[in-house]
Scaffold this active site. Structure first.
Site: not given
Ligand SMILES: NC(=O)c1ccc[n+]([C@@H]2O[C@H](COP(=O)([O-])OP(=O)(O)OC[C@H]3O[C@@H](n4cnc5c(N)ncnc54)[C@H](OP(=O)(O)O)[C@@H]3O)[C@@H](O)[C@H]2O)c1
Length: 286
Positions: A20, A71, A107, A132
């Site tokens: 983090t 979350k 977010d 998603a």
């Molecule tokens: N900038 C910001 O403030 C902020 C805030 C929150 C999150 N984030 C970033 O956003 C990203 C997603 O976070 P999250 O919280 O949404 O995580 P999450 O709930 O674990 O969701 C991960 C997402 O990525 C997809 N995914 C993972 N590996 C993949 C692959 N090899 N090919 C295609 N799709 C893949 C997953 O698809 P499946 O459903 O098929 O597994 C799902 O849609 C992370 O990098 C996180 O650091 C940034």
């Protein structure tokens, strides 16, 4: 930072939390504003989530951020939810208001603010969102309130995209066209040339060798590319820059969502410039 008997405690609930950046950003913000607050990471094993949430009250903790994997699962232990958190069904910030635990989700607001600050309008825009998971959920619920024209969703696991689509359908105004496409079609669907904003909300790009989640061929160079991943040099951003497309990574979203949480806990305006400076310095070093 001087800890005293009056120091207010805030922190992060997650598992794991070692990655983090929130303590860096929030503690710098407290110092900048001369606030006697400290931000601590709490790595909580899943079987302790309920007890940890009750401890916010018991230990008179002012509030916490909530990250993966809690979350959604923390919601059932809270007393009240903001309208955004209720619609999304997920919380990233908790405030202890005299013993009442109130859940918020900053977010999506952080994402929208990061576009507004760059004067990127969402009005009547056609948007393609990949992912998603938690990030896609918050972002899409915020987007449908911003006067967009169309939102096309895709995700590697189709059933999760379908779930998101069905949830959004219940909340979206009738003026927003919602569509769903299979992940295999993400590089070929015919409306590509009409997309104004493309958003990567998957975790692809977090690791150095990750491929781009989508091919940018046939997207017009006017498409704005938003990668929520924090890294500056994801394959998607490299391709976008190579095509002369305007783009941004997830750092501003990170800062603005943190700023909104800061404001909920302290009642003070967040020192956004300071928060950006700290995070900018961090990324220059690594
Ligand atoms: N900038 C910001 O403030 C902020 C805030 C929150 C999150 N984030 C970033 O956003 C990203 C997603 O976070 P999250 O919280 O949404 O995580 P999450 O709930 O674990 O969701 C991960 C997402 O990525 C997809 N995914 C993972 N590996 C993949 C692959 N090899 N090919 C295609 N799709 C893949 C997953 O698809 P499946 O459903 O098929 O597994 C799902 O849609 C992370 O990098 C996180 O650091 C940034």
């Amino acid at each position: 930072m001087r800890i005293s008997g009056n120091t207010k405690i805030v922190g992060l609930f997650g598992y794991p939390v070692s990655h983090t950046l929130s303590p860096l950003i929030q503690n710098a913000a407290f110092r900048e504003c001369g606030l006697n607050f400290v931000y601590l990471p709490f790595s909580i094993e899943p079987s302790y989530l309920e007890q940890a949430t009750m401890a916010i009250r018991a230990l008179n903790i002012t509030g916490v951020n909530v990250t993966i994997p809690y979350k959604e699962s923390i919601v059932k232990y809270l007393d009240e939810l903001s309208s955004e958190a209720k619609a999304i069904g997920a919380v990233n910030t908790v405030f202890n208001s005299n013993g009442k635990l109130i859940g918020y989700n900053t977010d999506g607001k952080g994402f929208i603010e990061s576009l507004k600050r760059r004067e990127i309008s969402l009005q009547n825009k056609q948007i393609f969102l990949i992912g998603a998971g938690g990030a896609a959920l918050s972002i899409s619920f915020s987007l449908i309130k911003e006067g967009i024209n169309r939102l096309i969703l895709t995700n590697r696991t189709y059933s999760k995209a379908e779930d998101l689509f069905n949830k959004l359908k219940k909340s979206a105004p009738p003026t927003v066209k919602l569509e769903l496409i299979e992940f295999e079609k993400r590089n070929f669907f015919s409306e590509k040339e009409n997309i104004d904003i493309l958003i990567n909300a998957t975790s692809l790009g977090m690791h150095k060798d990750d491929p781009s989640p989508v091919d940018l061929e046939n997207f017009p160079s006017s498409t704005y590319v938003y990668d929520v991943v924090y890294n500056e040099d994801t394959q998607l951003l490299k391709k976008a820059r190579g095509k002369g497309m305007k783009c941004q990574n997830g750092v501003d979203m990170l800062v603005y969502q943190a700023g909104f949480a800061f404001e909920i806990w302290t009642g003070r305006k967040a020192p956004i410039d300071k928060m950006k400076e700290i995070i900018g310095r961090y990324f220059k070093k690594i």
